[in-house]
Design a protein around this motif. Structure first.
Motif, mmCIF file in Angstrom:
data_model
loop_
_atom_site.group_PDB
_atom_site.id
_atom_site.type_symbol
_atom_site.label_atom_id
_atom_site.label_comp_id
_atom_site.label_asym_id
_atom_site.label_seq_id
_atom_site.Cartn_x
_atom_site.Cartn_y
_atom_site.Cartn_z
ATOM 1 N N PRO A 10 0.877 -1.101 0.128
ATOM 2 C CA PRO A 10 -0.073 -0.044 -0.169
ATOM 3 C C PRO A 10 0.977 1.436 -0.008
ATOM 4 N N CYS A 11 0.346 2.342 -0.780
ATOM 5 C CA CYS A 11 0.989 3.540 -0.564
ATOM 6 C C CYS A 11 -0.220 4.817 -0.385
ATOM 7 N N LYS A 12 -0.620 4.940 0.857
ATOM 8 C CA LYS A 12 -1.839 5.551 1.199
ATOM 9 C C LYS A 12 -1.609 7.289 0.799
ATOM 10 N N ASN A 13 -0.272 7.756 0.608
ATOM 11 C CA ASN A 13 -0.410 9.203 0.385
ATOM 12 C C ASN A 13 0.088 9.543 -1.396
ATOM 13 N N VAL A 19 -5.029 1.398 -2.347
ATOM 14 C CA VAL A 19 -5.424 -0.157 -1.948
ATOM 15 C C VAL A 19 -4.234 -0.908 -0.954
ATOM 16 N N ASP A 20 -4.515 -1.686 -0.401
ATOM 17 C CA ASP A 20 -3.561 -2.466 0.241
ATOM 18 C C ASP A 20 -2.561 -3.040 -0.487
ATOM 19 N N LYS A 21 -2.972 -3.607 -1.434
ATOM 20 C CA LYS A 21 -1.961 -4.523 -2.475
ATOM 21 C C LYS A 21 -2.335 -4.705 -3.808
ATOM 22 N N ILE A 22 -1.489 -4.599 -4.773
ATOM 23 C CA ILE A 22 -1.899 -4.857 -6.211
ATOM 24 C C ILE A 22 -0.774 -5.917 -6.617
#
Length: 1197
Positions: free
Chosen positions: A836-839, A937-940
């Motif tokens: 994930p990359c929230k920012n 998203v948490d993970k791709i």
């Protein structure tokens, strides 16, 4: 002659040595665009000037000065006093100056020893008023005379005032027509001057006008009042397309005349030169900043380098990159001892020392050359084990020599002597590797005195016969490429001699030909080359030379030798005009715009010979043309060295399979690259390296083995590189005694950080081939990016103050990454996971604005930068409505609903007085463009599987399985397949998954699979793409064979349908034909919309290409095309659209469209069949019988 001329000249301006004259003097300069509501900057001087006689031809000058600065909007802001700067200047001007004055001519100027030239130049601006000449026999005349601008052409007009009896004299100085102009150019040493480009337009123009009021006196005449107006216009493009403007005004008014009382004491004086403006040390006065250079510069530079190293420790801090310009300025004034001290201080920190070395090489003067020679060059060249470092240092040293010699003529031979010594030592020892490196370094240096050394490596030119490998000869010839501009006649003699030696390898002769044309040969020399080419037997040399000159003959750039090459091509075309691409070629594409005075070109050179299958060299390079300069961009040259010599001795390509028998110490091939004409990358690839790095049998001795071990332990690698890409500066004197400067700076800071850790299960123990049976995992994060800063300055720049207009742009590019990967070669499986990359993070942005700037050395922290265009958000700014105002803001975002990843682009643009015909106005104003990325998203997860199917099943079983899976994972699909293959067994070619995972939610994304069905004489390929997720039912089903494809997509593959078919026909007695058809049953609305938009342009485009239109019935939802070979040099083309069709029948050979297919077919066959002949014979080909041209068609093909 001079006696007669002096009899015709009367100096009306005269001074009485027994009198004292008091004048009021005022000077003012403003820089801007000269339009309302746009910010400007400027300075103003106000002073009283006292001139007193000391002797018959010597006078004393004293000045009491006040100094003011302006920065803001005319009509709203006023000049502000600068008391500290005024005091510093006044304290020096109050000291007396002496000057010689006789017959209206200012002679030698003398002043106190401690007075700097920048202050003396202000005195010159005052005394410039006293230099005026009148021709008594004429009222309007012109003459060449010395002034503050140099030795320039002046035009005079004289008239009398009947009421006051005064004489009004108007003088106009043509500063664009000076035999000796007070102007200098610095920087861009690697950019070649292009005088032909300057002839197409000017980027700088200036005019100066003086108006004198002279009262008659017993001595001849006294200047009662004088006024000067000087205007400069500048643009980075052509002045016809809008300009920046600088206006200088000065005025002197007589206040009174008194008798001189007694003698005037003066201290020790020294000569300061004539009235002509004298430039001070300009390298230290960078126009973009003002910092205190009186403080210890070593300490300042050390602190800044430490700060830069810290700011780029992981990624680049965009706010700190401008500090590099401060470091460059400090390094330019750092003494040699200071460089030594910095070297020692950075000894314990590799990152800081690398920053230091990267930045001092951009300061090319004698101190740096001495420092590098002492600390690096001699030492590193002896470390043969570190050949890459040695080569890099040698090439960098050569580049420094070239830049240093750009400003010193003649350039001292001591600067290049270390390279000459290394080259001669290598020649004596017959060391091929060192000879190549030394010659390449000499090529970077471009020193004319290295010609004699280079000649010793060239056969037929050297005093003693030499037998050297072609690789060394190639380096020797190319080492003259930069000397060609500095000593063209010597290079012409050498390269012409090499070109005419028929026993030399073809590639060496072609390289000599290229360097010959770098010297800009006259038409007579081009004619001589053409005459020799008519008798040339080597078709590779002939083909290359002909194509090289033909590309120049068609060129639109200014430096294209177009006239001479056009004549040469017409002479050579009958013999060499039909040589095919089997032979060596030169290709060129270019563009030049006279309004922008800019252009570009791209060139590709392919060098071959009759004894080699592969090209020995392929050169690709580009150049950029701008305002009278040619900047060579990146060049990339891969070179095949040993493979050709080994495999082509017999002309048998299969000999390449035996490359293992080549010697260990000789490179198989090389690669090198140049930037701005300077070679910066050079690498040889040896057989040993390939065997140890690529071979699966390689063991622990392989460098790859060591890399894998380091990865398993975990690595952290970081590099930054600061580059001053270019610095170009132009200085010109102004009538006030201030230097006008036009500067362009482009610097970039590049950075990369890599953190990685790998796992190998089971671990390798014996050889690299074990990796093929292991599962490899990798976790990595890092950053790669750069920040570019670009400035254009136009205005006044002295060591005391700066005022002008400044265009400032910043372009950061940042690409962070973090992912995990798994690779299993045995199972042909690959997985990739992005955490994930929230920012949000900014990938790319461009920010640019134009400012009115004011700085002074007494108050460096109070510098002013006012945006030239007021912001609408600034409540204090008075924003006026102007005729051509452009203001726009926009933001667009695109986001994937499934993966959550998206990208946003925002832009803001503000322009005033915009005019589309003026290129300058495209850039003047505020500009901001940015692109951000988001991924919440948490993970791709990506997964690629090309392994064989574990449970083979037929199509019927496959569909049933997919239907069952759809109930659990949301899958469903439809395979379009014919009944005979219902029970055939498809083979899974590969499977690709792209899934987004968030929390406890089910995965979403897409799953694609490709199946191949070879049974039942079908050989079908099916592509199944399915959307994964809750209630997802979108999918695409494609069924394809060799000549047709059927595609359905949408909900359950039922929403839309399209089919495509292509076929060839060549029956006995018929003409070869190619047919294609696209048919659709249903298509999405957006495809239909775009189709209708394109449809509107079809009739017009068809007409331009020579089609005619005829209406007849056709399928409503179908487009078809057919191409038929109508004759040996023509084709029929027919395209049918739903509402009619356009036809292209029996077009004659003069039509380009008709020849396109024929030329391709003939060119392909000619490559396979042509040999050592200039008159190709066209042999029949079974597949091209109907379209192969016969003897009568040679001229058409």
């Amino acid at each position: 002659m001079w006696g007669f001329l002096l009899c015709c000249l009367v100096a009306l301006a005269s001074l009485n040595p027994r009198k004292t004259y008091e004048y009021k003097y005022e000077g003012e300069v403003n820089v801007g665009r000269g339009m309302p509501n746009l910010a400007e900057s400027g300075v103003r001087m106000m002073c009283k000037v006292k001139i007193a006689g000391v002797s018959a031809q010597t006078f004393m000058l004293q000045v009491n000065l006040a100094f003011e600065e302006f920065n803001g909007f005319p009509g709203k802001n006023a000049f502000d006093a600068s008391p500290k700067l005024s005091k510093r200047i006044a304290d020096q001007l109050v000291k007396p100056f002496l000057f010689e004055y006789a017959n209206g001519r200012v002679g030698d100027i003398r002043g106190p020893t401690e007075i700097p030239d920048s202050i003396v130049n202000i005195v010159r601006g005052i005394l410039d008023f006293l230099q005026v000449t009148v021709k008594t026999t004429q009222r309007v005349y012109e003459l060449e005379e010395v002034g503050i601008h140099g030795l320039c052409q002046s035009n005079y007009a004289v008239e009398d005032n009947a009421e006051t009896k005064d004489m009004i004299i108007t003088q106009v100085v043509d500063t664009n027509n000076c035999r000796e102009k007070a102007a200098i150019y610095r920087g861009m040493a690697t950019a070649v001057v292009d005088k032909l480009s300057e002839e197409r337009g000017e980027s700088v123009i200036s005019t100066v006008r003086y108006v004198y009021t002279v009262k008659p006196t017993a001595e001849g005449g006294l200047i009662a009042r004088a006024h000067a107006l000087e205007r400069h216009h500048f643009t980075p493009f052509n002045v016809k397309g809008g300009t920046f403007k600088m206006q200088t005004m000065k005025e002197i008014v007589l206040l009174g005349v008194t008798d001189t009382a007694g003698s005037i004491p003066v201290g020790t004086m020294e000569s300061k030169g004539s009235l002509v403006y004298k430039f001070v040390e300009e390298q230290a006065n960078i126009p973009l900043l003002m910092q205190n250079l009186d403080d210890p510069v070593v300490m300042q530079a050390v602190e800044l380098i430490k700060r830069l190293a810290e700011a780029t420790a992981y990624q680049i801090d965009n706010a700190k990159t401008e500090d590099t310009i401060r470091v460059y300025q400090l390094l330019r004034v750092t003494p040699f001892e200071g460089l030594e001290a910095m070297w020692k201080q950075f000894a314990g920190n590799e990152e800081q020392r690398r920053w230091f070395l990267d930045m001092i090489v951009e300061v090319s003067d004698a101190r740096i050359l001495k420092f590098l020679e002492l600390r690096l060059f001699k030492y590193l060249f002896l470390l043969l084990s570190f050949s890459i470092i040695r080569d890099s240092v040698a090439l960098a040293y050569g580049s420094l020599v070239y830049k240093h010699c750009a400003y010193y003529t003649p350039c001292p031979v001591a600067a290049v002597q270390p390279l000459l010594d290394v080259a001669l030592d290598a020649l004596r020892n017959n060391n091929e590797a060192e000879m190549v490196v030394a010659l390449k370094a000499l090529g970077n240096a471009g020193h004319p005195n290295s010609i004699k050394t280079i000649m010793r490596f060239l056969p037929g030119v050297a005093a003693t016969p030499v037998q050297l490998p072609p690789r060394v000869l190639s380096a020797a010839v190319q080492s003259m490429r930069l000397i060609a501009a500095r000593d063209p006649h010597s290079v012409q003699d050498i390269t012409m001699s090499l070109f005419l030696q028929k026993d030399l390898p073809s590639e060496i002769r072609m390289l000599a030909f290229m360097v010959l044309f770098e010297t800009k040969p006259p038409m007579a020399l081009v004619s001589t080359v053409t005459a020799h080419l008519l008798d040339e037997k080597d078709l590779h040399v002939a083909s290359f030379a002909y194509s090289y000159m033909r590309s120049f003959a068609r060129s639109s750039t200014p430096d294209n030798h177009s006239t001479a090459c056009s004549v040469a091509v017409k002479i050579l075309a009958p013999k060499f005009g039909r040589l095919c691409y089997h032979y060596s070629k030169a290709m060129r594409m270019d563009y030049f715009n006279d309004n922008f005075l800019m252009g570009t070109d791209a060139e590709v050179f392919m060098l071959k010979s009759t004894t080699k299958i592969l090209p020995s060299e392929i050169m690709m390079k580009g150049r950029f043309y701008f305002i009278g300069r040619i900047l060579q961009l990146l060049e990339f040259i891969p070179t095949v060295v040993r493979l050709n010599y080994h495999s082509c001795s017999t002309g048998n390509p299969s000999a390449l399979q035996n490359w293992e028998v080549l010697p260990e110490d000789k490179p198989l091939f090389s690669v090198y690259s140049r930037a701005s004409g300077q070679e910066w990358l050079f690498a040889d690839v040896h057989k040993k390296f390939i065997q140890s790095a690529v071979s699966p049998s390689a063991g622990k001795e392989s460098p790859v083995w060591g890399m894998i071990e380091n990865l398993q332990k975990g690595i952290s690698w970081h590099r930054t590189k600061a580059l001053l890409m270019f610095e170009t500066r132009y200085f010109q004197a102004t009538s006030l005694g201030f230097p006008l400067e036009i500067s362009k700076y482009f610097e970039t800071v590049n950075g990369i950080t890599v953190n990685a850790k790998a796992g190998v299960n089971p671990p390798i123990t014996e050889h690299l081939g074990q990796l093929l049976t292991s599962e490899i995992s990798l976790e990595t994060d890092g950053f790669v990016g750069l920040t570019q800063d670009f400035w254009v300055f136009y205005g006044i720049n002295t060591e005391l103050f700066q005022c002008g207009a400044e265009l400032k742009s910043k372009i950061p590019v940042a690409i962070p990454w973090k992912f995990a990967a798994k690779i299993n070669v045995r199972e042909k499986k690959f997985e990739l996971d992005f955490p994930p990359c929230k920012n949000e993070f900014e990938i790319f942005s461009v920010t640019s604005d134009v400012y009115a700037v004011s700085r002074n050395t007494e108050e460096p922290d109070l510098a002013k930068m006012t945006p030239m265009m007021p912001s609408a958000l600034d409540s204090t700014a008075q924003v006026l409505n102007t005729p051509a105002t452009v203001r726009s803001e926009a933001k667009m975002c695109s986001e994937s609903n499934i993966y959550g990843a998206g990208i946003c682009v925002e832009s803001e643009l503000r322009r005033e007085y915009y005019h589309e015909e003026y290129p300058l106005y495209y850039f003047l104003g505020y500009t901001h463009l940015a692109s951000q990325a988001i991924k919440p998203v948490d993970k791709i997860h990506f997964e690629f599987n090309a392994g064989p199917s574990r449970h083979p099943m037929n199509v019927r079983q496959l569909l049933e399985t997919l239907r069952r899976l759809s109930k659990v994972f949301g899958y469903a699909c439809t395979v379009i397949i014919t009944t005979p293959g219902w029970d055939s067994t498809p083979e899974a070619v590969f499977n690709l998954k792209a899934l987004a995972m968030s929390g406890n939610m089910k995965p979403e994304g897409y799953d694609a699979a490709v199946y191949y069905t070879p049974e039942a004489n079908m050989e079908n390929v099916q592509l199944i793409v399915s959307q994964v997720g809750e209630e997802a039912n979108w999918k695409m089903c494609t069924d394809a064979v060799v000549d047709k494809a059927h595609m359905r997509w949408g909900a359950e593959c039922q929403s839309y349908e399209m089919s495509m078919k292509a076929a060839t026909a060549h029956l006995p007695g018929s003409k070869p034909a190619l047919k294609a058809k696209v048919h659709w049953t249903r298509i999405p609305e957006f495809m239909e919309l775009w189709g209708r938009r394109i449809e509107r342009y079809i009739p017009g485009m068809a007409f331009l290409f020579g089609f005619y239109e005829r209406h007849e019935k056709n399928a409503k939802q179908e487009v078809s095309a057919s191409v038929v070979a109508a004759s040996a040099d023509s084709i029929d083309m027919k395209i049918k659209f739903p509402e009619g069709y356009d036809s292209f029948p029996n077009i004659a050979d003069k039509q380009k469209q008709a020849k396109s297919y024929v030329i391709f077919a003939c060119a392909l066959k000619y490559v396979l069949r042509c040999r050592e002949t200039t008159q190709p014979s066209w042999e029949p080909d079974a597949s091209l019988t109907e379209i192969t041209p016969g003897p009568e068609s040679h001229r058409h093909a």
